[in-house]
Design a protein around this motif. Structure first.
Motif, PDB file in Angstrom:
ATOM      1  N   THR A   1       0.969  -1.211   0.055  1.00 54.63           N
ATOM      2  CA  THR A   1       0.104   0.092  -0.525  1.00 54.63           C
ATOM      3  C   THR A   1       1.039   1.204   0.081  1.00 54.63           C
ATOM      4  O   THR A   1       1.387   1.075   0.575  1.00 54.63           O
ATOM      5  N   PHE A   2       0.093   2.106  -0.782  1.00 50.13           N
ATOM      6  CA  PHE A   2       1.493   3.566  -1.218  1.00 50.13           C
ATOM      7  C   PHE A   2       1.099   4.450  -0.723  1.00 50.13           C
ATOM      8  O   PHE A   2      -0.339   5.061   0.537  1.00 50.13           O
ATOM      9  N   ILE A   3       1.892   5.347   0.596  1.00 50.50           N
ATOM     10  CA  ILE A   3       1.557   6.013   1.301  1.00 50.50           C
ATOM     11  C   ILE A   3       0.873   7.476   1.412  1.00 50.50           C
ATOM     12  O   ILE A   3       1.502   7.371   0.187  1.00 50.50           O
ATOM     13  N   GLN A   4      -0.178   7.681   1.319  1.00 52.84           N
ATOM     14  CA  GLN A   4      -0.655   9.013   1.201  1.00 52.84           C
ATOM     15  C   GLN A   4      -0.328   9.940   1.810  1.00 52.84           C
ATOM     16  O   GLN A   4      -0.251   9.910   2.868  1.00 52.84           O
ATOM     17  N   HIS A   5      -0.952  10.937   1.318  1.00 52.30           N
ATOM     18  CA  HIS A   5      -0.302  13.044   1.753  1.00 52.30           C
ATOM     19  C   HIS A   5      -1.496  13.115   1.836  1.00 52.30           C
ATOM     20  O   HIS A   5      -2.242  13.205   0.854  1.00 52.30           O
ATOM     21  N   TYR A   6      -2.101  13.773   2.730  1.00 55.92           N
ATOM     22  CA  TYR A   6      -3.144  14.581   3.208  1.00 55.92           C
ATOM     23  C   TYR A   6      -2.894  16.028   2.376  1.00 55.92           C
ATOM     24  O   TYR A   6      -1.705  16.574   1.828  1.00 55.92           O
ATOM     25  N   GLY A   7      -4.229  16.440   1.481  1.00 54.22           N
ATOM     26  CA  GLY A   7      -3.973  17.301   1.319  1.00 54.22           C
ATOM     27  C   GLY A   7      -3.693  16.814  -0.450  1.00 54.22           C
ATOM     28  O   GLY A   7      -4.174  17.836  -2.045  1.00 54.22           O
ATOM     29  N   ARG A   8      -3.727  15.657  -0.976  1.00 49.93           N
ATOM     30  CA  ARG A   8      -3.848  15.410  -2.917  1.00 49.93           C
ATOM     31  C   ARG A   8      -4.663  14.742  -2.803  1.00 49.93           C
ATOM     32  O   ARG A   8      -5.500  13.870  -2.383  1.00 49.93           O
ATOM     33  N   TYR A   9      -5.130  14.583  -3.613  1.00 49.20           N
ATOM     34  CA  TYR A   9      -5.985  14.201  -4.705  1.00 49.20           C
ATOM     35  C   TYR A   9      -6.568  12.478  -4.280  1.00 49.20           C
ATOM     36  O   TYR A   9      -7.037  11.836  -3.117  1.00 49.20           O
ATOM     37  N   ILE A  10      -5.713  11.605  -4.130  1.00 48.47           N
ATOM     38  CA  ILE A  10      -5.435   9.920  -3.848  1.00 48.47           C
ATOM     39  C   ILE A  10      -3.800   9.508  -3.617  1.00 48.47           C
ATOM     40  O   ILE A  10      -3.885   9.584  -4.553  1.00 48.47           O
ATOM     41  N   GLY A  11      -3.600   8.735  -2.894  1.00 46.55           N
ATOM     42  CA  GLY A  11      -2.147   8.307  -3.283  1.00 46.55           C
ATOM     43  C   GLY A  11      -1.249   9.047  -3.476  1.00 46.55           C
ATOM     44  O   GLY A  11      -1.016  10.083  -3.233  1.00 46.55           O
ATOM     45  N   ASN A  12       0.373   8.081  -3.991  1.00 47.32           N
ATOM     46  CA  ASN A  12       1.153   9.254  -4.190  1.00 47.32           C
ATOM     47  C   ASN A  12       1.772   9.785  -5.228  1.00 47.32           C
ATOM     48  O   ASN A  12       1.837   8.725  -6.152  1.00 47.32           O
TER      49      ASN A  12
ATOM     50  N   THR B   1      -5.471  -8.752  -6.997  1.00 49.35           N
ATOM     51  CA  THR B   1      -6.053  -7.230  -6.722  1.00 49.35           C
ATOM     52  C   THR B   1      -5.604  -5.941  -6.581  1.00 49.35           C
ATOM     53  O   THR B   1      -4.095  -5.831  -6.031  1.00 49.35           O
ATOM     54  N   MET B   2      -6.530  -5.430  -7.253  1.00 52.85           N
ATOM     55  CA  MET B   2      -5.502  -4.058  -7.579  1.00 52.85           C
ATOM     56  C   MET B   2      -6.733  -2.985  -6.433  1.00 52.85           C
ATOM     57  O   MET B   2      -7.900  -3.149  -7.133  1.00 52.85           O
ATOM     58  N   ILE B   3      -6.637  -1.989  -5.701  1.00 51.44           N
ATOM     59  CA  ILE B   3      -7.739  -1.159  -4.741  1.00 51.44           C
ATOM     60  C   ILE B   3      -7.362   0.419  -4.717  1.00 51.44           C
ATOM     61  O   ILE B   3      -5.904   0.542  -4.756  1.00 51.44           O
ATOM     62  N   GLU B   4      -8.026   1.118  -5.208  1.00 52.29           N
ATOM     63  CA  GLU B   4      -8.277   2.097  -4.976  1.00 52.29           C
ATOM     64  C   GLU B   4      -6.528   2.503  -6.293  1.00 52.29           C
ATOM     65  O   GLU B   4      -5.556   3.782  -5.967  1.00 52.29           O
ATOM     66  N   ILE B   5      -6.871   2.464  -7.079  1.00 50.58           N
ATOM     67  CA  ILE B   5      -6.305   2.121  -8.531  1.00 50.58           C
ATOM     68  C   ILE B   5      -6.635   3.714  -9.007  1.00 50.58           C
ATOM     69  O   ILE B   5      -7.579   3.886  -9.229  1.00 50.58           O
ATOM     70  N   TYR B   6      -5.431   4.834  -9.374  1.00 53.20           N
ATOM     71  CA  TYR B   6      -6.938   6.121  -9.496  1.00 53.20           C
ATOM     72  C   TYR B   6      -5.725   7.142 -10.636  1.00 53.20           C
ATOM     73  O   TYR B   6      -4.859   6.207 -11.377  1.00 53.20           O
ATOM     74  N   ASP B   7      -6.922   7.873 -10.755  1.00 52.91           N
ATOM     75  CA  ASP B   7      -6.024   8.433 -12.582  1.00 52.91           C
ATOM     76  C   ASP B   7      -7.361   9.907 -12.401  1.00 52.91           C
ATOM     77  O   ASP B   7      -7.995  10.158 -12.402  1.00 52.91           O
ATOM     78  N   ASN B   8      -6.738  11.162 -13.253  1.00 52.51           N
ATOM     79  CA  ASN B   8      -7.318  11.873 -13.423  1.00 52.51           C
ATOM     80  C   ASN B   8      -7.903  12.297 -14.948  1.00 52.51           C
ATOM     81  O   ASN B   8      -9.299  12.714 -15.352  1.00 52.51           O
ATOM     82  N   THR B   9      -7.409  11.084 -15.562  1.00 49.32           N
ATOM     83  CA  THR B   9      -8.196  10.977 -17.207  1.00 49.32           C
ATOM     84  C   THR B   9      -8.765   9.174 -17.032  1.00 49.32           C
ATOM     85  O   THR B   9      -8.409   8.073 -16.580  1.00 49.32           O
ATOM     86  N   LEU B  10      -8.933   8.989 -18.425  1.00 46.94           N
ATOM     87  CA  LEU B  10      -9.236   7.465 -19.125  1.00 46.94           C
ATOM     88  C   LEU B  10      -8.399   7.513 -20.041  1.00 46.94           C
ATOM     89  O   LEU B  10      -8.978   6.431 -20.495  1.00 46.94           O
ATOM     90  N   ASN B  11      -6.819   8.133 -19.849  1.00 48.19           N
ATOM     91  CA  ASN B  11      -6.390   7.834 -20.866  1.00 48.19           C
ATOM     92  C   ASN B  11      -5.684   6.390 -20.869  1.00 48.19           C
ATOM     93  O   ASN B  11      -5.392   5.965 -22.135  1.00 48.19           O
ATOM     94  N   TYR B  12      -5.441   6.275 -19.903  1.00 50.71           N
ATOM     95  CA  TYR B  12      -4.976   4.786 -19.419  1.00 50.71           C
ATOM     96  C   TYR B  12      -5.517   3.314 -19.497  1.00 50.71           C
ATOM     97  O   TYR B  12      -5.541   2.881 -18.998  1.00 50.71           O
ATOM     98  N   LEU B  13      -7.125   3.537 -19.363  1.00 49.59           N
ATOM     99  CA  LEU B  13      -7.832   2.403 -19.267  1.00 49.59           C
ATOM    100  C   LEU B  13      -7.622   1.490 -19.834  1.00 49.59           C
ATOM    101  O   LEU B  13      -7.934   0.511 -20.308  1.00 49.59           O
ATOM    102  N   ASN B  14      -8.206   2.293 -21.909  1.00 47.32           N
ATOM    103  CA  ASN B  14      -7.804   0.750 -22.738  1.00 47.32           C
ATOM    104  C   ASN B  14      -6.494   0.176 -22.421  1.00 47.32           C
ATOM    105  O   ASN B  14      -6.515  -0.839 -22.966  1.00 47.32           O
TER     106      ASN B  14
END
Length: 666
Positions: free
Chosen positions: A250-261, A304-317
């Protein structure tokens, strides 16, 4: 009656009669005894009895949580650790699991400065004290940097499993424990380093690890937190963890950022890993794809991949195509692939338009929803009249159980996601009581539930206070729930009226037959108008509740006994309570506190541990008040020692810390 009419028995006849009983009756009789009483009474009688006891206690657990069916009494722990008797030495030699949880019983092993028991054996390392120890569970409340070497060095040769759990990084010695294991190359078959809230602030002091210095030769299963994406390659290096087959990162998260590192993955190299199961949490989709393209996992069976995030859908394909080809994971079966991807909510229309992309798994197994995001307290504070705009996340997920600590907000959370065992529920608006009922029905599989941070704008708060709770709540059943945190502070009254909180708590407590631990604001339990005052729970008691943690006493330090609930009614509502804590704001030691303690100790027959002002590190008058505090403490101890249950100092312990924490162990 003449003496000849009395049947005469000798000890040999009695022994023969007992030994003639079948094993089934012996086992039934033994089932009513705690392990300590069982060994103290029967071990060593003969080989047959010894074998039956071994059958019943094949895996002996020393659970210091005081929440188990068998709590640990002060006198029992003294006799066990004195080691003067055959039964105590034998029992210590067979214990294979120890749970240390921050109670008075765990302080005996972890905190020699606060321990109420002092014996030569307490200076002995775990490896000698428990020669058969195989599993060790430790919580953040139980351990600090002073006790690390005592517990882990030298490492027990029999120890195979270690599990450390904490609520947050800032209040635990997580990094110190990890550093101890790394520095001394303490490698166990399974090691879990868990933090429920994996966030740190940018100004928090924490250690930046050089993972290349690690060498854990015997570790097969590993779960931990990392900060940099490149650390993943270090963990998969066979020269670092040669036997690793199961990894959870699990990646350590930082407060104030969207989610994750947001750290980028650099110097990605092609490696081969022989993992059979792999779980990764809180990573960007871009970095995840770079990592997966660089690692060949021919034996991987579960991903298992949980809370994998992105600001776009560009990498979904690209994500879809990767698992369609399965080039790097030939052994992965579609049913063993689980994920939860998170994107900004405004992308939902783009997703719905293009979701016909071909998936490498059954389309019926893929779902999506909008998940409302909880805004910060400051947003509601600055939007007193105008309701702030809601924010959502787009979640794309597989319809499979995902075990992780999850926060849900309001009532729009994903109904199709199979609920995890640990959840936090926040809220900022309430229109009707049916919303609460419908939401609670989604927690039927939850084992831990925290209900906190309910606050909105002034208009939202005023609207919530108009809601009338419905009687349909009698249909609610949360049979899996074991631990409940219910509005720890008085801030909840800014959102709900006291009468609403009482109704809310009543409906939950009426639906949790297996609840073991309850953390709650002081006023919800101890005030004369609390949920227990009407006697409902005295007639239908909470028989499973063992631990009660009362938070944030609000009487400005002084108890007013006239405003407290009748303790006799409370004790009938919680007949099996073994552990009672208060913490948050200090209750001053005085005559009223002494009377309250005396009443609680007298009425709660199963009470084993009572801690007032747990974790206190302050005094009402500062340094100048030390002498006054000592005088008050001496008065209280003298008063309490006149109570029958506390009179014998060999069977009960009464101690103070240097501040106002007051500890009773019965």
């Amino acid at each position: 009656m003449p003496e000849q009419y009395y049947p005469k028995h000798n000890s040999e006849d009695m022994t023969t009669s007992l030994e003639s009983l079948p094993n089934e009756l012996w086992l039934l009789f033994m089932s009513f005894l705690t392990p300590i009483n069982l060994y103290r009474a029967l071990i060593g009688l003969n080989n047959r009895i010894n074998c039956l006891i071994s059958t019943m206690t094949s895996h002996l657990v020393l659970d210091t949580s005081q929440c188990a069916n068998n709590s640990i009494r002060f006198s029992d722990m003294r006799q066990l650790l004195e080691g003067k008797d055959y039964w105590s030495k034998y029992l210590l030699s067979l214990i294979d699991t120890v749970r240390l949880t921050g109670t008075l019983a765990s302080d005996v092993f972890c905190d020699q400065y606060r321990s109420p028991i002092e014996f030569p054996s307490m200076n002995t390392s775990f490896s000698i004290l428990f020669p058969s120890l195989r599993r060790l569970y430790v919580t953040e409340k139980a351990i600090d940097t002073r006790s690390l070497s005592r517990i882990f060095l030298p490492l027990s040769k029999s120890l195979r499993f270690f599990h450390f759990s904490a609520k947050r990084f800032s209040t635990s010695c997580y990094f110190d424990i990890l550093d101890t294991f790394t520095k001394h190359e303490l490698s166990l078959t399974s090691m879990v380093f868990e933090v429920k809230n994996g966030c740190i602030r940018d100004d928090d002091s924490y250690k930046n690890y050089e993972w290349k210095k690690m060498y854990w030769s015997n570790t097969v299963h590993l779960s931990l937190f990392i900060e940099r994406s490149n650390d993943l390659f270090v963990l998969l290096d066979p020269h670092v963890l040669p036997c690793l087959t199961h990894l959870c990162v699990t990646f350590i998260q930082h407060y104030g950022r969207y989610i994750g590192n947001y750290s980028s993955m650099e110097n990605a190299i092609n490696i081969t890993s022989y993992l059979r199961s792999f779980q990764i949490c809180h990573m960007s989709l871009e970095n995840l794809l770079r990592f997966l393209l660089s690692v060949h996992m021919p034996l991987l069976e579960k991903l298992t991949m949980i809370e994998i995030y992105d600001n776009t859908l560009n990498y979904l394909n690209d994500f879809q195509q990767y698992f369609k080809l399965k080039k790097n994971m030939p052994g992965l079966h579609p049913s063993s692939l689980r994920f939860l991807l998170r994107f900004p909510g405004e992308l939902v229309y783009q997703w719905e338009k293009n979701r016909s992309f071909e998936w490498p798994f059954e389309n019926t197994n893929i779902d999506y929803c909008l998940d409302e995001i909880s805004l910060s307290y400051g947003v509601y504070w600055h939007s007193q009249l105008q309701t702030p705009e809601k924010k959502y996340s787009l979640i794309i997920f597989t319809r499979s159980t995902l075990n992780y600590h999850r926060t849900v907000h309001n009532y729009s959370f994903a109904m199709n996601i199979k609920q995890t065992s640990s959840m936090k529920w926040t809220c900022n608006y309430l229109d009707n009581s049916q919303q609460i009922f419908d939401s609670l029905t989604q927690f039927i599989t939850a084992k831990e539930l925290e209900i906190n941070d309910w606050i909105g704008t002034s208009l939202q708060n005023a609207s919530a206070k108009q809601v009338v709770f419905s009687s349909c709540f009698n249909q609610l059943r949360l049979n899996a729930l074991r631990s409940l945190t219910f509005f720890e502070t008085e801030n909840a009254e800014k959102f709900l009226l006291k009468s609403q909180l009482c109704s809310f708590l009543q409906l939950i407590l009426s639906s949790v037959p297996q609840l073991v631990k309850l953390t709650i604001n002081w006023e919800c339990i101890m005030n004369f108008d609390s949920v227990f005052s009407n006697g409902q729970f005295a007639a239908a008691p909470l028989v499973s509740l063992r631990h009660l943690h009362l938070r944030h006493f609000t009487g400005r330090g002084r108890l007013d006994l006239s405003k407290l609930i009748d303790i006799s009614i409370l004790s009938k509502s919680l007949p099996q309570l073994t552990s009672l804590w208060t913490s948050g704001w200090n209750i001053y030691p005085d005559e009223n506190l002494a009377k309250l303690i005396a009443s609680i100790v007298t009425h709660f027959e199963q009470l084993t541990e009572f801690i007032i002002n747990k974790g206190s590190n302050s005094r009402h008058l500062g340094v100048q008040g030390i002498e006054l505090l000592r005088t008050q403490q001496q008065y209280m101890e003298s008063f309490l020692r006149n109570i029958d249950k506390l009179r014998d100092s060999n069977r009960t312990s009464i101690t103070w810390t240097h501040f106002t924490e007051f500890r009773i162990w019965l």
